[in-house]
Write a protein that holds these residues in place. Structure first.
Motif, PDB file in Angstrom:
ATOM      1  N   PRO A  90       0.591  -1.217   0.005  1.00  0.00           N
ATOM      2  CA  PRO A  90      -0.157   0.079  -0.008  1.00  0.00           C
ATOM      3  C   PRO A  90       0.801   1.423   0.053  1.00  0.00           C
ATOM      4  CG  PRO A  90       0.123  -1.098   2.187  1.00  0.00           C
ATOM      5  CD  PRO A  90       0.659  -1.816   1.136  1.00  0.00           C
ATOM      6  N   ASP A  91       0.385   2.366  -0.579  1.00  0.00           N
ATOM      7  CA  ASP A  91       1.180   3.584  -0.607  1.00  0.00           C
ATOM      8  C   ASP A  91       1.045   4.100   0.869  1.00  0.00           C
ATOM      9  OD1 ASP A  91       1.489   3.552  -3.411  1.00  0.00           O
ATOM     10  OD2 ASP A  91      -0.480   4.188  -3.839  1.00  0.00           O
ATOM     11  N   LYS A  92      -0.050   4.018   1.546  1.00  0.00           N
ATOM     12  CA  LYS A  92      -0.150   4.569   2.698  1.00  0.00           C
ATOM     13  C   LYS A  92      -0.993   3.822   3.756  1.00  0.00           C
ATOM     14  CE  LYS A  92      -3.944   7.529   1.804  1.00  0.00           C
ATOM     15  NZ  LYS A  92      -4.623   8.667   2.002  1.00  0.00           N
ATOM     16  N   LEU A  93      -0.855   4.031   4.961  1.00  0.00           N
ATOM     17  CA  LEU A  93      -1.748   3.450   6.001  1.00  0.00           C
ATOM     18  C   LEU A  93      -2.973   4.163   6.285  1.00  0.00           C
ATOM     19  CD1 LEU A  93       1.272   2.271   8.546  1.00  0.00           C
ATOM     20  CD2 LEU A  93       0.126   0.768   6.838  1.00  0.00           C
ATOM     21  N   PRO A  94      -4.033   3.328   6.827  1.00  0.00           N
ATOM     22  CA  PRO A  94      -4.896   4.209   7.312  1.00  0.00           C
ATOM     23  C   PRO A  94      -4.996   5.269   8.256  1.00  0.00           C
ATOM     24  CG  PRO A  94      -5.311   1.862   7.478  1.00  0.00           C
ATOM     25  CD  PRO A  94      -4.000   2.170   7.256  1.00  0.00           C
ATOM     26  N   THR A  95      -5.486   6.361   7.994  1.00  0.00           N
ATOM     27  CA  THR A  95      -5.623   7.472   9.065  1.00  0.00           C
ATOM     28  C   THR A  95      -6.481   7.477   9.994  1.00  0.00           C
ATOM     29  OG1 THR A  95      -6.714   8.928   7.491  1.00  0.00           O
ATOM     30  CG2 THR A  95      -4.597   9.261   7.000  1.00  0.00           C
ATOM     31  N   PHE A  96      -6.137   8.310  11.093  1.00  0.00           N
ATOM     32  CA  PHE A  96      -7.125   8.308  12.356  1.00  0.00           C
ATOM     33  C   PHE A  96      -7.394   9.774  12.669  1.00  0.00           C
ATOM     34  CE2 PHE A  96      -4.553   4.415  12.683  1.00  0.00           C
ATOM     35  CZ  PHE A  96      -5.427   3.509  13.053  1.00  0.00           C
ATOM     36  N   THR A  97      -8.695  10.236  13.172  1.00  0.00           N
ATOM     37  CA  THR A  97      -9.132  11.073  13.596  1.00  0.00           C
ATOM     38  C   THR A  97      -9.019  11.504  14.974  1.00  0.00           C
ATOM     39  OG1 THR A  97     -11.400  10.360  13.635  1.00  0.00           O
ATOM     40  CG2 THR A  97     -10.935  11.649  11.529  1.00  0.00           C
ATOM     41  N   THR A  98      -8.874  10.605  15.735  1.00  0.00           N
ATOM     42  CA  THR A  98      -8.650  10.555  17.164  1.00  0.00           C
ATOM     43  C   THR A  98      -7.187  10.483  17.655  1.00  0.00           C
ATOM     44  OG1 THR A  98      -9.043   8.183  17.553  1.00  0.00           O
ATOM     45  CG2 THR A  98     -10.963   9.821  17.474  1.00  0.00           C
ATOM     46  N   ARG A  99      -6.367   9.509  17.273  1.00  0.00           N
ATOM     47  CA  ARG A  99      -5.209   9.453  17.679  1.00  0.00           C
ATOM     48  C   ARG A  99      -4.020  10.005  16.439  1.00  0.00           C
ATOM     49  NH1 ARG A  99      -3.985   3.642  20.238  1.00  0.00           N
ATOM     50  NH2 ARG A  99      -1.842   5.006  20.771  1.00  0.00           N
ATOM     51  N   ILE A 100      -3.952  11.138  16.263  1.00  0.00           N
ATOM     52  CA  ILE A 100      -3.281  12.030  14.997  1.00  0.00           C
ATOM     53  C   ILE A 100      -1.840  11.422  15.004  1.00  0.00           C
ATOM     54  CG2 ILE A 100      -2.831  13.753  14.144  1.00  0.00           C
ATOM     55  CD1 ILE A 100      -5.847  13.692  14.289  1.00  0.00           C
ATOM     56  N   SER A 101      -1.346  11.028  16.188  1.00  0.00           N
ATOM     57  CA  SER A 101       0.059  10.685  16.325  1.00  0.00           C
ATOM     58  C   SER A 101       0.079   9.303  15.425  1.00  0.00           C
ATOM     59  CB  SER A 101       0.575  10.341  17.593  1.00  0.00           C
ATOM     60  OG  SER A 101       0.127   9.538  18.249  1.00  0.00           O
ATOM     61  N   LEU A 102      -0.745   8.408  15.223  1.00  0.00           N
ATOM     62  CA  LEU A 102      -0.615   7.250  14.366  1.00  0.00           C
ATOM     63  C   LEU A 102      -0.534   7.610  12.964  1.00  0.00           C
ATOM     64  CD1 LEU A 102      -3.030   4.838  16.313  1.00  0.00           C
ATOM     65  CD2 LEU A 102      -0.492   4.919  16.538  1.00  0.00           C
ATOM     66  N   ASN A 103      -0.869   8.842  12.701  1.00  0.00           N
ATOM     67  CA  ASN A 103      -0.900   9.179  11.192  1.00  0.00           C
ATOM     68  C   ASN A 103       0.732   9.297  10.664  1.00  0.00           C
ATOM     69  OD1 ASN A 103      -3.639   8.873  11.110  1.00  0.00           O
ATOM     70  ND2 ASN A 103      -4.060  10.960  11.426  1.00  0.00           N
ATOM     71  N   ASP A 104       1.375   9.462  11.514  1.00  0.00           N
ATOM     72  CA  ASP A 104       2.862   9.581  11.033  1.00  0.00           C
ATOM     73  C   ASP A 104       3.607   8.170  10.704  1.00  0.00           C
ATOM     74  OD1 ASP A 104       2.677  12.338  11.211  1.00  0.00           O
ATOM     75  OD2 ASP A 104       3.434  12.372  13.235  1.00  0.00           O
ATOM     76  N   ARG A 105       2.862   7.205  10.899  1.00  0.00           N
ATOM     77  CA  ARG A 105       3.517   5.705  10.668  1.00  0.00           C
ATOM     78  C   ARG A 105       3.753   5.589   9.229  1.00  0.00           C
ATOM     79  NH1 ARG A 105      -0.890   1.869  12.013  1.00  0.00           N
ATOM     80  NH2 ARG A 105      -1.940   3.546  10.790  1.00  0.00           N
ATOM     81  N   LYS A 106       4.859   4.918   8.824  1.00  0.00           N
ATOM     82  CA  LYS A 106       5.352   4.721   7.551  1.00  0.00           C
ATOM     83  C   LYS A 106       5.043   3.350   7.246  1.00  0.00           C
ATOM     84  CE  LYS A 106       7.362   8.687   7.313  1.00  0.00           C
ATOM     85  NZ  LYS A 106       6.606   9.885   7.228  1.00  0.00           N
ATOM     86  N   VAL A 107       4.765   2.926   5.909  1.00  0.00           N
ATOM     87  CA  VAL A 107       4.657   1.788   5.284  1.00  0.00           C
ATOM     88  C   VAL A 107       5.779   1.013   5.508  1.00  0.00           C
ATOM     89  CG1 VAL A 107       3.912   0.236   3.464  1.00  0.00           C
ATOM     90  CG2 VAL A 107       2.710   2.630   3.943  1.00  0.00           C
ATOM     91  N   GLY A 108       5.791  -0.125   6.115  1.00  0.00           N
ATOM     92  CA  GLY A 108       7.049  -1.072   6.396  1.00  0.00           C
ATOM     93  C   GLY A 108       7.953  -0.263   7.450  1.00  0.00           C
ATOM     94  N   GLY A 109       7.409   0.510   8.293  1.00  0.00           N
ATOM     95  CA  GLY A 109       8.166   1.232   9.193  1.00  0.00           C
ATOM     96  C   GLY A 109       8.370   0.691  10.589  1.00  0.00           C
ATOM     97  N   LYS A 110       8.999   0.893  11.456  1.00  0.00           N
ATOM     98  CA  LYS A 110       9.392   0.174  12.702  1.00  0.00           C
ATOM     99  C   LYS A 110       8.308   0.594  13.613  1.00  0.00           C
ATOM    100  CE  LYS A 110      14.451  -0.124  11.942  1.00  0.00           C
ATOM    101  NZ  LYS A 110      15.459  -0.036  12.713  1.00  0.00           N
ATOM    102  N   TYR A 111       7.949  -0.113  14.441  1.00  0.00           N
ATOM    103  CA  TYR A 111       6.652  -0.023  15.404  1.00  0.00           C
ATOM    104  C   TYR A 111       7.226  -0.484  16.941  1.00  0.00           C
ATOM    105  CZ  TYR A 111       4.242  -0.115  11.036  1.00  0.00           C
ATOM    106  OH  TYR A 111       3.892   0.251   9.813  1.00  0.00           O
TER     107      TYR A 111
END
Length: 111
Positions: A90-111
């Motif tokens: 996928p080009d991007k991960l789903p976005t969130f309206t409540t936990r905005i900090s999760l929107n900075d995640r990268k596809v294939g990134g470290k968690y």
């Protein structure tokens, strides 16, 4: 209340999805094929084969499955294989309206 510890030597049973792709089988990898696994259970497991397995919960009696029944069991397990290929990353991960900090995640990134 109970004199026996019901969870002693217990383990969670894994899914059988994609079981045809996960050889070797059993906790110690002793079987290479699903046919060998079916034969093991048909013969009553370890106790049915004369092994001393004090914690075996499987009945030791033989199942007396026919060759056709064994073949059907293996065929059924093979139908549980997911043959859907991954389409694309996928080009991007789903976005969130409540936990905005999760929107900075990268596809294939470290968690």
């Amino acid at each position: 209340m109970y004199k026996k510890n019901l969870h002693k030597f217990a383990f969670k049973t894994p899914t059988v999805r994609n079981v045809a792709l996960t050889a070797p089988y059993m906790h110690n990898g002793v079987f290479d094929t699903l046919e060998e696994v079916v034969d093991f259970y048909d013969r009553g497991g370890g106790v049915g084969l004369g092994m001393e397995v004090p914690n075996q919960t499987l009945p030791a009696e033989k199942l007396h499955l026919s060759k056709a029944e064994k073949k059907a069991l293996v065929a059924f397990m093979q139908t549980l294989t997911d043959t859907t290929p991954a389409r694309r990353i996928p080009d991007k991960l789903p976005t969130f309206t409540t936990r905005i900090s999760l929107n900075d995640r990268k596809v294939g990134g470290k968690y």
